[in-house]
Design a protein around this motif. Structure first.
Motif, PDB file in Angstrom:
ATOM      1  N   PRO A  83       0.795  -1.231   0.000  1.00 38.11           N
ATOM      2  CA  PRO A  83       0.000   0.000   0.000  1.00 38.11           C
ATOM      3  C   PRO A  83       0.827   1.279   0.000  1.00 38.11           C
ATOM      4  O   PRO A  83       0.366   2.312  -0.465  1.00 38.11           O
ATOM      5  N   ASP A  84       2.052   1.216   0.525  1.00 38.29           N
ATOM      6  CA  ASP A  84       2.879   2.420   0.614  1.00 38.29           C
ATOM      7  C   ASP A  84       3.634   2.617  -0.698  1.00 38.29           C
ATOM      8  O   ASP A  84       4.483   1.794  -1.066  1.00 38.29           O
ATOM      9  N   PRO A  85       3.338   3.703  -1.426  1.00 40.63           N
ATOM     10  CA  PRO A  85       4.008   3.923  -2.717  1.00 40.63           C
ATOM     11  C   PRO A  85       5.531   3.966  -2.606  1.00 40.63           C
ATOM     12  O   PRO A  85       6.229   3.465  -3.486  1.00 40.63           O
ATOM     13  N   SER A  86       6.034   4.542  -1.533  1.00 41.59           N
ATOM     14  CA  SER A  86       7.494   4.635  -1.384  1.00 41.59           C
ATOM     15  C   SER A  86       8.123   3.252  -1.313  1.00 41.59           C
ATOM     16  O   SER A  86       9.173   2.993  -1.913  1.00 41.59           O
ATOM     17  N   SER A  87       7.467   2.331  -0.583  1.00 35.25           N
ATOM     18  CA  SER A  87       7.989   0.967  -0.458  1.00 35.25           C
ATOM     19  C   SER A  87       7.955   0.241  -1.796  1.00 35.25           C
ATOM     20  O   SER A  87       8.904  -0.472  -2.156  1.00 35.25           O
ATOM     21  N   SER A  88       6.871   0.417  -2.541  1.00 35.89           N
ATOM     22  CA  SER A  88       6.766  -0.280  -3.821  1.00 35.89           C
ATOM     23  C   SER A  88       7.782   0.250  -4.821  1.00 35.89           C
ATOM     24  O   SER A  88       8.382  -0.518  -5.590  1.00 35.89           O
ATOM     25  N   LEU A  89       8.021   1.557  -4.804  1.00 41.05           N
ATOM     26  CA  LEU A  89       9.003   2.122  -5.733  1.00 41.05           C
ATOM     27  C   LEU A  89      10.419   1.716  -5.345  1.00 41.05           C
ATOM     28  O   LEU A  89      11.261   1.453  -6.210  1.00 41.05           O
TER      29      LEU A  89
END
Length: 345
Positions: free
Chosen positions: A65-71
Motif C-alpha cells: 500500500p505504501d508507494p514509497s515501499s513499492s518504488l
C-alpha cells in the motif's frame, strides 16, 4: 465480480464456498498457487490454457500500500512492475535507469455524486451551477500533472455508447453565479464533500473552485476502507450530500459505467428520474447496437441537463515496468499477464 463469471460447480460442491475462495479454480492463463492474506498471491502458468501456455512461468502479486515501499522495491529489483501510481509518485522515479514509467489511456472515470433528493442540490439549476464552477482542465493539469482526459458525463471515450457530440460543461463563473441566484442562493450555501484520503488533493481543489461562487464545500476525509464501506452500504446518505468517487467500466460498454449510479433502484443512485430509468432499461435489455446507442445518447443529454453529478475526467493509467519485462496494460487497468514476456526469453 459479475454474475456471468464461470465457476466449476462440481469443485464448489466438493469444497464449499469458503474452500473455493481460499483455493479458486478457473480457466485463465494462470492457476492459483498460494495466498498470504494482505501480503502476496502466487500464480503459475497454466499449460492447458486455451490460448497457449504463458511465457512467464510464475507470477507473484505483492500487496504494497505504501508507494514509497513499492518504488523502492522496483529500484532494488525485488519487483518488476508497480501499478496504480499517482502522478506524484511517478515523478519521484525520474529518469533512473533500469525501468520506465508508462502513461496509458484509462477508462476509470471520476465524478462527484450529488444527493438530488434534499437541500439545495434538489434544484437542477444549483447542480448545473456547480458544474459550471469547475475548471476541470486546470484540475487535470495542476493536480494530476496532465494524467487524465476530460469526459462530459460518466462514460469514458473508449466505451461503446459514448457520443462525441455530447460536450462537457464550460467553465463559466458568471453563469454559475447567475444560476445560483435564480435558484435562491445568491450568496451560496454550505455543503459537505466526502472523499477518501487517497483523493485528498483533488477533493480540496474541487472545494477551492466551488468557493469561487460562494459554495463552501467542507472536505471530509475518510480512510479508504471506511469510505468504501459507506459507499457500498445500503445507506445512500452515508457519505453526505456530495462525495468524490471513481468508477471503472470493465466491459468497455457504457452500461458498466452507469449500472450502479443512475437507475433509481441501484445501490449508489441518488437520482430518481423515470425517463432515465426507461433509457437504462432500453440499453440493458436490447442487443441491437443502434437502439442501444440511441438510448445512451439520449441518456447523456439528460445527464448534462439534469446534472445529478459533477463531471470530471477519466484518469490515465500510470505504472512503472522494469526493462527486464515486456508488458503493457490494457485500457481497463486489469493485470492481464497472458502476453507478458521476460526480456531474455
Amino acid at each position: 465480480m459479475f454474475g456471468g463469471v464461470i465457476v466449476p460447480p462440481k469443485y464448489i460442491k466438493e469444497k464449499g464456498d469458503q474452500g473455493f475462495a481460499e483455493h479458486p479454480v478457473g480457466t485463465g492463463p494462470y492457476t492459483f498457487e498460494q495466498w498470504q492474506r494482505d501480503s502476496q498471491i502466487t500464480l503459475k502458468a497454466n499449460p492447458d490454457y486455451w490460448g497457449g501456455k504463458p511465457a512467464v512461468e510464475q507470477l507473484a502479486f505483492k500487496i504494497m500500500p505504501d508507494p514509497s515501499s513499492s518504488l523502492a522495491a522496483l529500484q532494488s529489483g525485488e519487483v518488476d512492475i508497480v501499478t496504480g501510481l499517482t502522478p506524484d509518485a511517478a515523478q519521484q522515479l525520474g529518469d533512473a535507469p533500469g525501468f520506465k514509467v508508462v502513461t496509458s489511456p484509462g477508462v476509470r472515470t471520476f465524478f462527484v455524486s450529488l444527493d438530488t433528493e434534499e437541500g439545495p442540490l434538489r434544484d437542477k439549476r444549483v447542480r448545473q451551477a456547480l458544474n459550471h464552477a469547475l475548471d476541470v482542465d486546470t484540475l487535470i493539469k495542476s493536480v494530476l500533472n496532465g494524467a487524465a482526459e476530460r469526459t462530459p458525463t460518466l462514460i469514458p471515450r473508449q466505451a461503446f455508447g459514448f457520443d462525441p457530440a455530447i460536450q462537457p460543461y464550460q467553465h463559466d463563473l458568471a453563469k454559475a453565479k447567475s444560476l445560483l441566484a435564480e435558484a435562491g442562493h445568491p450568496d451560496g450555501f454550505a455543503v459537505k464533500l466526502s472523499s477518501s484520503t487517497a483523493d485528498k488533493d483533488i477533493a480540496q481543489a474541487i472545494s477551492g473552485q466551488l468557493a469561487q461562487i460562494g459554495v463552501t464545500a467542507e472536505v471530509s476525509l475518510l480512510d479508504p476502507a471506511t469510505f468504501k464501506g459507506r459507499l457500498v452500504s445500503d445507506n445512500r446518505k452515508a457519505l453526505g450530500e456530495m462525495y468524490f468517487v471513481g468508477n471503472s467500466g470493465w466491459t468497455m460498454d457504457a452500461s458498466s459505467n452507469l449500472q450502479s449510479f443512475v437507475r433509481h433502484d441501484r445501490r449508489q443512485s441518488r437520482w430518481n428520474n423515470p425517463k432515465a430509468d426507461e433509457l437504462i432499461d432500453k440499453e440493458e435489455q436490447s442487443v441491437d447496437p443502434e437502439e442501444r446507442q440511441t438510448a445512451f445518447t439520449e441518456l447523456q443529454r439528460m445527464l448534462i441537463e439534469e446534472s445529478p453529478f459533477l463531471y470530471l475526467y477519466q484518469a490515465s493509467i500510470l505504472y512503472a515496468v522494469s526493462d527486464e519485462v515486456q508488458w503493457k496494460t490494457n485500457a481497463n487497468g486489469t493485470l492481464a499477464m497472458a502476453n507478458a514476456k521476460l526480456a531474455t526469453s
